[in-house]
Scaffold this motif. Structure first.
Motif, PDB file in Angstrom:
ATOM      1  N   CYS A 128       6.498 -11.522  -1.215  1.00 37.84           N
ATOM      2  CA  CYS A 128       5.189 -11.759  -1.370  1.00 37.84           C
ATOM      3  C   CYS A 128       4.290 -12.663  -2.261  1.00 37.84           C
ATOM      4  O   CYS A 128       4.510 -12.255  -3.444  1.00 37.84           O
ATOM      5  N   CYS A 129       3.344 -13.472  -1.696  1.00 39.85           N
ATOM      6  CA  CYS A 129       2.849 -14.228  -2.619  1.00 39.85           C
ATOM      7  C   CYS A 129       1.439 -13.802  -2.490  1.00 39.85           C
ATOM      8  O   CYS A 129       0.250 -13.610  -1.716  1.00 39.85           O
ATOM      9  N   ASP A 130      -0.043 -13.900  -3.491  1.00 42.90           N
ATOM     10  CA  ASP A 130      -0.723 -13.792  -3.716  1.00 42.90           C
ATOM     11  C   ASP A 130      -2.036 -14.517  -2.470  1.00 42.90           C
ATOM     12  O   ASP A 130      -3.320 -14.607  -2.396  1.00 42.90           O
ATOM     13  N   ASP A 131      -1.284 -15.990  -2.175  1.00 42.19           N
ATOM     14  CA  ASP A 131      -2.367 -16.755  -1.510  1.00 42.19           C
ATOM     15  C   ASP A 131      -2.391 -16.032   0.215  1.00 42.19           C
ATOM     16  O   ASP A 131      -2.929 -16.230   0.784  1.00 42.19           O
ATOM     17  N   CYS A 132      -0.916 -15.608   0.668  1.00 44.14           N
ATOM     18  CA  CYS A 132      -1.168 -15.192   2.134  1.00 44.14           C
ATOM     19  C   CYS A 132      -0.214 -14.123   2.199  1.00 44.14           C
ATOM     20  O   CYS A 132      -1.000 -13.736   3.084  1.00 44.14           O
ATOM     21  N   CYS A 133       0.298 -13.515   1.533  1.00 46.14           N
ATOM     22  CA  CYS A 133       0.726 -11.713   2.154  1.00 46.14           C
ATOM     23  C   CYS A 133      -1.083 -10.869   2.592  1.00 46.14           C
ATOM     24  O   CYS A 133      -1.672 -10.797   2.118  1.00 46.14           O
ATOM     25  N   MET A 134      -0.387 -10.126   3.752  1.00 39.37           N
ATOM     26  CA  MET A 134      -1.271  -9.507   4.506  1.00 39.37           C
ATOM     27  C   MET A 134      -1.690  -7.988   3.978  1.00 39.37           C
ATOM     28  O   MET A 134      -2.446  -7.343   3.888  1.00 39.37           O
ATOM     29  N   VAL A 135      -0.716  -7.949   2.864  1.00 38.52           N
ATOM     30  CA  VAL A 135      -0.620  -6.759   2.124  1.00 38.52           C
ATOM     31  C   VAL A 135      -1.963  -7.457   0.485  1.00 38.52           C
ATOM     32  O   VAL A 135      -2.606  -6.783  -0.037  1.00 38.52           O
ATOM     33  N   LEU A 136      -0.925  -7.939  -0.068  1.00 39.82           N
ATOM     34  CA  LEU A 136      -1.824  -8.441  -1.228  1.00 39.82           C
ATOM     35  C   LEU A 136      -2.658  -9.145  -1.303  1.00 39.82           C
ATOM     36  O   LEU A 136      -3.678  -8.590  -2.375  1.00 39.82           O
ATOM     37  N   ASN A 137      -2.539 -10.380  -0.646  1.00 39.68           N
ATOM     38  CA  ASN A 137      -4.201 -10.655  -0.268  1.00 39.68           C
ATOM     39  C   ASN A 137      -5.458 -10.436  -0.382  1.00 39.68           C
ATOM     40  O   ASN A 137      -5.994 -10.419  -0.866  1.00 39.68           O
ATOM     41  N   PRO A 138      -4.974  -9.284   0.357  1.00 39.59           N
ATOM     42  CA  PRO A 138      -6.006  -8.335   0.705  1.00 39.59           C
ATOM     43  C   PRO A 138      -6.799  -7.336  -0.282  1.00 39.59           C
ATOM     44  O   PRO A 138      -7.424  -7.556  -0.947  1.00 39.59           O
ATOM     45  N   LEU A 139      -6.542  -7.006  -0.987  1.00 42.26           N
ATOM     46  CA  LEU A 139      -6.284  -6.024  -1.844  1.00 42.26           C
ATOM     47  C   LEU A 139      -6.793  -6.346  -3.198  1.00 42.26           C
ATOM     48  O   LEU A 139      -7.270  -6.381  -4.460  1.00 42.26           O
ATOM     49  N   LEU A 140      -5.887  -7.895  -3.459  1.00 37.38           N
ATOM     50  CA  LEU A 140      -6.642  -8.987  -3.992  1.00 37.38           C
ATOM     51  C   LEU A 140      -7.735  -9.258  -4.541  1.00 37.38           C
ATOM     52  O   LEU A 140      -8.734  -8.911  -5.182  1.00 37.38           O
ATOM     53  N   TYR A 141      -8.182  -9.355  -2.648  1.00 37.62           N
ATOM     54  CA  TYR A 141      -9.624 -10.381  -2.450  1.00 37.62           C
ATOM     55  C   TYR A 141     -10.770  -9.055  -2.735  1.00 37.62           C
ATOM     56  O   TYR A 141     -11.608  -9.075  -2.837  1.00 37.62           O
ATOM     57  N   ARG A 142     -10.490  -7.371  -2.382  1.00 35.68           N
ATOM     58  CA  ARG A 142     -11.032  -6.699  -2.547  1.00 35.68           C
ATOM     59  C   ARG A 142     -11.145  -5.504  -3.961  1.00 35.68           C
ATOM     60  O   ARG A 142     -11.663  -4.775  -4.089  1.00 35.68           O
ATOM     61  N   ASN A 143     -10.635  -6.291  -4.848  1.00 34.02           N
ATOM     62  CA  ASN A 143     -10.594  -5.454  -6.716  1.00 34.02           C
ATOM     63  C   ASN A 143      -9.651  -3.847  -6.084  1.00 34.02           C
ATOM     64  O   ASN A 143      -9.963  -3.140  -6.837  1.00 34.02           O
ATOM     65  N   LYS A 144      -9.032  -3.928  -5.175  1.00 33.11           N
ATOM     66  CA  LYS A 144      -8.003  -2.660  -4.507  1.00 33.11           C
ATOM     67  C   LYS A 144      -6.859  -2.262  -4.997  1.00 33.11           C
ATOM     68  O   LYS A 144      -6.053  -1.226  -4.364  1.00 33.11           O
ATOM     69  N   VAL A 145      -6.578  -3.709  -5.954  1.00 24.42           N
ATOM     70  CA  VAL A 145      -4.702  -3.668  -5.725  1.00 24.42           C
ATOM     71  C   VAL A 145      -3.922  -2.686  -6.647  1.00 24.42           C
ATOM     72  O   VAL A 145      -2.912  -1.833  -6.075  1.00 24.42           O
ATOM     73  N   GLY A 150      -0.057 -16.782 -16.544  1.00 21.94           N
ATOM     74  CA  GLY A 150      -0.207 -17.312 -14.945  1.00 21.94           C
ATOM     75  C   GLY A 150       0.597 -16.702 -14.046  1.00 21.94           C
ATOM     76  O   GLY A 150       0.677 -17.216 -12.824  1.00 21.94           O
ATOM     77  N   ARG A 151       1.430 -15.747 -14.266  1.00 18.28           N
ATOM     78  CA  ARG A 151       3.194 -15.436 -13.856  1.00 18.28           C
ATOM     79  C   ARG A 151       2.122 -13.881 -12.918  1.00 18.28           C
ATOM     80  O   ARG A 151       1.888 -14.212 -11.703  1.00 18.28           O
ATOM     81  N   CYS A 152       1.243 -13.355 -13.969  1.00 19.32           N
ATOM     82  CA  CYS A 152       0.924 -12.201 -13.588  1.00 19.32           C
ATOM     83  C   CYS A 152      -0.438 -11.950 -11.945  1.00 19.32           C
ATOM     84  O   CYS A 152      -1.155 -13.168 -12.509  1.00 19.32           O
ATOM     85  N   LYS A 153      -0.065 -11.520 -10.711  1.00 17.74           N
ATOM     86  CA  LYS A 153      -1.024 -11.569  -9.849  1.00 17.74           C
ATOM     87  C   LYS A 153      -1.655 -10.139 -10.020  1.00 17.74           C
ATOM     88  O   LYS A 153      -2.332 -10.206  -8.998  1.00 17.74           O
ATOM     89  N   PHE A 154      -1.750  -9.538 -10.938  1.00 14.42           N
ATOM     90  CA  PHE A 154      -2.470  -7.806 -11.238  1.00 14.42           C
ATOM     91  C   PHE A 154      -3.252  -7.927 -12.335  1.00 14.42           C
ATOM     92  O   PHE A 154      -3.397  -6.930 -12.841  1.00 14.42           O
ATOM     93  N   ASP A 155      -3.585  -9.148 -13.185  1.00 13.32           N
ATOM     94  CA  ASP A 155      -4.034  -8.932 -14.262  1.00 13.32           C
ATOM     95  C   ASP A 155      -3.687  -7.904 -15.226  1.00 13.32           C
ATOM     96  O   ASP A 155      -4.958  -7.190 -15.736  1.00 13.32           O
ATOM     97  N   ALA A 156      -2.713  -8.239 -15.371  1.00 15.24           N
ATOM     98  CA  ALA A 156      -2.193  -6.763 -16.482  1.00 15.24           C
ATOM     99  C   ALA A 156      -1.795  -8.305 -17.875  1.00 15.24           C
ATOM    100  O   ALA A 156      -1.063  -6.755 -18.674  1.00 15.24           O
ATOM    101  N   ILE A 157      -1.560  -9.221 -18.281  1.00 18.74           N
ATOM    102  CA  ILE A 157      -1.505  -9.467 -18.778  1.00 18.74           C
ATOM    103  C   ILE A 157      -2.561 -10.322 -19.414  1.00 18.74           C
ATOM    104  O   ILE A 157      -2.981 -11.092 -19.208  1.00 18.74           O
ATOM    105  N   GLU A 158      -2.782  -9.868 -21.336  1.00 18.44           N
ATOM    106  CA  GLU A 158      -4.012 -10.914 -21.654  1.00 18.44           C
ATOM    107  C   GLU A 158      -3.517 -11.376 -23.432  1.00 18.44           C
ATOM    108  O   GLU A 158      -3.100 -10.913 -23.842  1.00 18.44           O
ATOM    109  N   MET A 159      -3.857 -12.347 -23.239  1.00 19.08           N
ATOM    110  CA  MET A 159      -3.362 -13.082 -24.827  1.00 19.08           C
ATOM    111  C   MET A 159      -5.204 -12.528 -26.031  1.00 19.08           C
ATOM    112  O   MET A 159      -5.653 -12.557 -25.972  1.00 19.08           O
ATOM    113  N   GLN A 160      -4.174 -12.296 -27.173  1.00 19.42           N
ATOM    114  CA  GLN A 160      -4.583 -11.231 -28.221  1.00 19.42           C
ATOM    115  C   GLN A 160      -4.678 -11.872 -29.663  1.00 19.42           C
ATOM    116  O   GLN A 160      -3.259 -11.745 -29.794  1.00 19.42           O
ATOM    117  N   LYS A 161      -5.034 -11.304 -30.466  1.00 14.19           N
ATOM    118  CA  LYS A 161      -5.065 -11.745 -32.070  1.00 14.19           C
ATOM    119  C   LYS A 161      -4.560 -10.741 -32.270  1.00 14.19           C
ATOM    120  O   LYS A 161      -4.765  -9.550 -32.267  1.00 14.19           O
TER     121      LYS A 161
END
Length: 343
Positions: free
Chosen positions: A253-270, A296-307
């Motif tokens: 699944c991609c986050d642009d089209c998938c009928m599971v992933l895209n709606p959950l990301l759109y509604r912030n419910k994933v 950039g690869r992570c679809k779930f906002d699980a990686i961030e850059m920190q000092k």
């Protein structure tokens, strides 16, 4: 007497989209008003004789119409008779695979318009209702096979076969890829369309043939299948099947089209709704170069850059509450700073 518009409005309500003019237009493009009237009568399994009596027709005259409708999967058949697909997902998954090619240009955009304007919310509302009952999540994440191979702390004996795409393929006697019913209809990215994996298991007691509503695709070898799976992973697609241990369909699944992933990301419910794998990404910050490819690869906002202490560069940090263990970040880390570990 009902007008054509009223008939399709009623059918849209019956299938699960009350008041949706968009879904009514989808239905109207896929069948005649006379066929829609038949669907409205098939709330439960109904034999052909009862349908014929309702419409004052001979069974012989009606049967060819029922056969054609069943072939197009706008109705379903079993020994008890015929029934209308019970929800939008069932209607979509069956019928789009059998849609005549000459209707694609007309029908596909209607499905896309309905999905992005209305169906996404209907789907998420359904996911939330399911969760409220205490039922397990309907879908789960499977880690990328390449990420598992690149993670030395994961031992082969720790893997369950149904969370390892390699073992899924090796347990199968028939393997094929079908058109993604999401990306194929409302394409928003340049990822491949033939990405839905259909397997038939060797295991006794598990269904040996695809369900009738799935159009038989071309079989592929294990070698062809694992090469495709690896290509999907390289592209950043996430493996998301139904949340069972004997499923026979595996979507990438991609986050642009998938009928599971895209709606959950759109509604912030994933993170609330999608069941994670048993693994999480970890970072060796001594190896991390701070390139940010993984972000950039992570679809779930699980990686961030920190000092981090002792480094002039920002380093990747995993948010364990957000990581669903898909592994797509691991396989493109040039420094091998990212791996998966068993939770």
């Amino acid at each position: 007497m009902s007008t054509s518009n009223e008939i399709f409005d009623r059918l849209a309500t019956m299938v699960g989209a009350p008041g949706s003019k968009r879904f009514a237009r989808v239905l109207e493009a896929m069948m005649t008003p006379d066929e829609a009237l038949i669907l409205l009568e098939l709330k439960d399994w109904t034999p052909a004789e009862a349908i014929a009596k309702k419409f004052n027709l001979s069974v012989e005259k009606l049967q060819s119409k029922l056969d054609d409708m069943e072939h197009r999967q706008i109705i379903r058949k079993n020994p008890m008779g015929y029934i209308t697909p019970q929800n939008i997902v069932a209607f979509h998954h069956g019928s789009v695979g059998w849609l005549p090619e000459e209707l694609h240009a007309k029908v596909y955009p209607l499905w896309g318009d309905f999905f992005f304007a209305e169906w996404r919310d209907i789907l998420v509302d359904g996911f939330e209702k399911r969760k409220a009952t205490g039922a397990p999540a309907g879908h789960r994440v499977i880690p990328a096979h390449k990420a598992l191979m690149m993670s030395p702390k994961i031992l082969p004996e720790q893997l369950l076969w149904y969370e390892d795409m390699d073992q899924v393929l090796k347990r199968s006697e028939r393997i094929s890829f079908m058109m993604c019913g999401c990306r194929g209809l409302w394409r928003k990215c340049d990822n491949p369309i033939e990405t839905c994996l259909q397997v038939v298991y060797k295991t006794p007691g598990i269904r040996k043939e695809p369900p009738h509503y799935i159009k038989p695709p071309k079989d592929v070898s294990y070698e062809e299948a694992i090469a495709s799976i690896h290509d999907f992973e390289d592209r950043g697609l996430v493996h998301i099947p139904l949340n069972t241990s004997t499923g026979d369909m595996y979507c990438s699944c991609c986050d642009d089209c998938c009928m599971v992933l895209n709606p959950l990301l759109y509604r912030n419910k994933v993170h609330e709704i999608l069941s994670p794998s048993r693994f999480r990404a970890v970072v060796d910050q001594n190896l991390c170069s701070g390139c940010q490819t993984c972000v950039g690869r992570c679809k779930f906002d699980a990686i961030e850059m920190q000092k981090v202490p002792g480094s002039k560069k920002m380093k990747a940090v995993i948010n364990n509450e957000h990581c669903l263990g898909c592994g797509v970040c691991v396989i493109t880390c040039k420094k091998n700073a990212l791996t998966l570990e068993l939770v």
